[in-house]
Design a protein around this motif. Structure first.
Motif, PDB file in Angstrom:
ATOM      1  N   ALA A  46     -85.190  70.193   6.160  1.00 53.00           N
ATOM      2  CA  ALA A  46     -85.925  68.984   6.213  1.00 53.00           C
ATOM      3  C   ALA A  46     -85.532  67.915   6.867  1.00 53.00           C
ATOM      4  O   ALA A  46     -86.102  66.971   7.501  1.00 53.00           O
ATOM      5  CB  ALA A  46     -85.895  68.580   4.512  1.00 53.00           C
ATOM      6  N   ASP A  47     -84.084  67.738   6.984  1.00 55.27           N
ATOM      7  CA  ASP A  47     -83.407  66.790   7.695  1.00 55.27           C
ATOM      8  C   ASP A  47     -83.663  66.697   9.018  1.00 55.27           C
ATOM      9  O   ASP A  47     -84.030  65.867   9.913  1.00 55.27           O
ATOM     10  CB  ASP A  47     -81.846  66.620   7.567  1.00 55.27           C
ATOM     11  CG  ASP A  47     -81.403  66.267   6.242  1.00 55.27           C
ATOM     12  OD1 ASP A  47     -82.277  65.592   5.430  1.00 55.27           O
ATOM     13  OD2 ASP A  47     -80.310  66.432   5.983  1.00 55.27           O
ATOM     14  N   MET A  54     -89.531  61.311  13.158  1.00 53.62           N
ATOM     15  CA  MET A  54     -89.263  59.915  13.571  1.00 53.62           C
ATOM     16  C   MET A  54     -88.914  59.822  15.047  1.00 53.62           C
ATOM     17  O   MET A  54     -89.487  58.836  15.765  1.00 53.62           O
ATOM     18  CB  MET A  54     -87.953  59.464  12.971  1.00 53.62           C
ATOM     19  CG  MET A  54     -87.989  59.556  11.637  1.00 53.62           C
ATOM     20  SD  MET A  54     -89.386  58.438  10.923  1.00 53.62           S
ATOM     21  CE  MET A  54     -88.770  57.021  11.525  1.00 53.62           C
ATOM     22  N   LEU A  55     -88.298  60.991  15.832  1.00 58.85           N
ATOM     23  CA  LEU A  55     -88.199  60.728  17.427  1.00 58.85           C
ATOM     24  C   LEU A  55     -89.683  60.795  17.959  1.00 58.85           C
ATOM     25  O   LEU A  55     -89.886  60.064  18.689  1.00 58.85           O
ATOM     26  CB  LEU A  55     -87.501  61.839  17.808  1.00 58.85           C
ATOM     27  CG  LEU A  55     -87.478  61.861  19.430  1.00 58.85           C
ATOM     28  CD1 LEU A  55     -86.613  60.763  20.085  1.00 58.85           C
ATOM     29  CD2 LEU A  55     -86.663  63.284  19.651  1.00 58.85           C
ATOM     30  N   THR A  60     -94.080  58.191  20.597  1.00 66.19           N
ATOM     31  CA  THR A  60     -95.581  57.708  20.623  1.00 66.19           C
ATOM     32  C   THR A  60     -95.836  56.414  20.650  1.00 66.19           C
ATOM     33  O   THR A  60     -96.793  55.716  21.262  1.00 66.19           O
ATOM     34  CB  THR A  60     -96.094  58.368  19.469  1.00 66.19           C
ATOM     35  OG1 THR A  60     -95.744  59.894  19.656  1.00 66.19           O
ATOM     36  CG2 THR A  60     -97.674  58.293  19.593  1.00 66.19           C
ATOM     37  N   LEU A  61     -95.219  55.242  19.855  1.00 66.86           N
ATOM     38  CA  LEU A  61     -95.311  54.036  19.527  1.00 66.86           C
ATOM     39  C   LEU A  61     -95.005  53.212  20.759  1.00 66.86           C
ATOM     40  O   LEU A  61     -95.358  52.064  20.958  1.00 66.86           O
ATOM     41  CB  LEU A  61     -94.670  53.588  18.205  1.00 66.86           C
ATOM     42  CG  LEU A  61     -95.473  54.334  16.895  1.00 66.86           C
ATOM     43  CD1 LEU A  61     -94.614  53.967  15.710  1.00 66.86           C
ATOM     44  CD2 LEU A  61     -96.776  54.091  16.698  1.00 66.86           C
ATOM     45  N   ARG A  62     -94.087  53.676  21.635  1.00 64.71           N
ATOM     46  CA  ARG A  62     -93.410  52.793  22.795  1.00 64.71           C
ATOM     47  C   ARG A  62     -94.462  52.773  23.665  1.00 64.71           C
ATOM     48  O   ARG A  62     -95.276  53.621  24.206  1.00 64.71           O
ATOM     49  CB  ARG A  62     -92.421  53.321  23.059  1.00 64.71           C
ATOM     50  CG  ARG A  62     -91.139  53.206  22.416  1.00 64.71           C
ATOM     51  CD  ARG A  62     -90.036  53.687  23.164  1.00 64.71           C
ATOM     52  NE  ARG A  62     -88.686  53.589  22.195  1.00 64.71           N
ATOM     53  CZ  ARG A  62     -87.733  54.278  22.532  1.00 64.71           C
ATOM     54  NH1 ARG A  62     -87.569  55.048  23.233  1.00 64.71           N
ATOM     55  NH2 ARG A  62     -86.845  54.225  21.471  1.00 64.71           N
TER      56      ARG A  62
END
Length: 64
Positions: A46-47, A54-55, A60-62
């Motif tokens: 899970a971690d 998150m990576l 994707t958002l950058r």
């Protein structure tokens, strides 16, 4: 992946013929045999999954 459990052991079984899934099940079974509990393995997966998500989200958002 499906699971079956008794009081002290959780058995993992693949539900498809996907090679990656089978390899993951084999890895988890091997780690359980080496003493890692199902709970420890689940938390580690899970971690690692959360870190990967998150990576991916960050990349994707950058803007390019």
């Amino acid at each position: 992946m499906t699971t079956a459990c008794d009081e002290k052991h959780i058995e993992l079984k693949p539900i498809s013929s996907c090679r990656q899934e089978v390899a993951m099940v084999e890895m988890l079974v091997s780690l359980q045999k080496r003493g890692w509990s199902a709970a420890e393995l689940a938390l580690a997966l899970a971690d690692a999954s959360e870190e990967l998500v998150m990576l991916i989200a960050t990349k994707t958002l950058r803007p390019n």
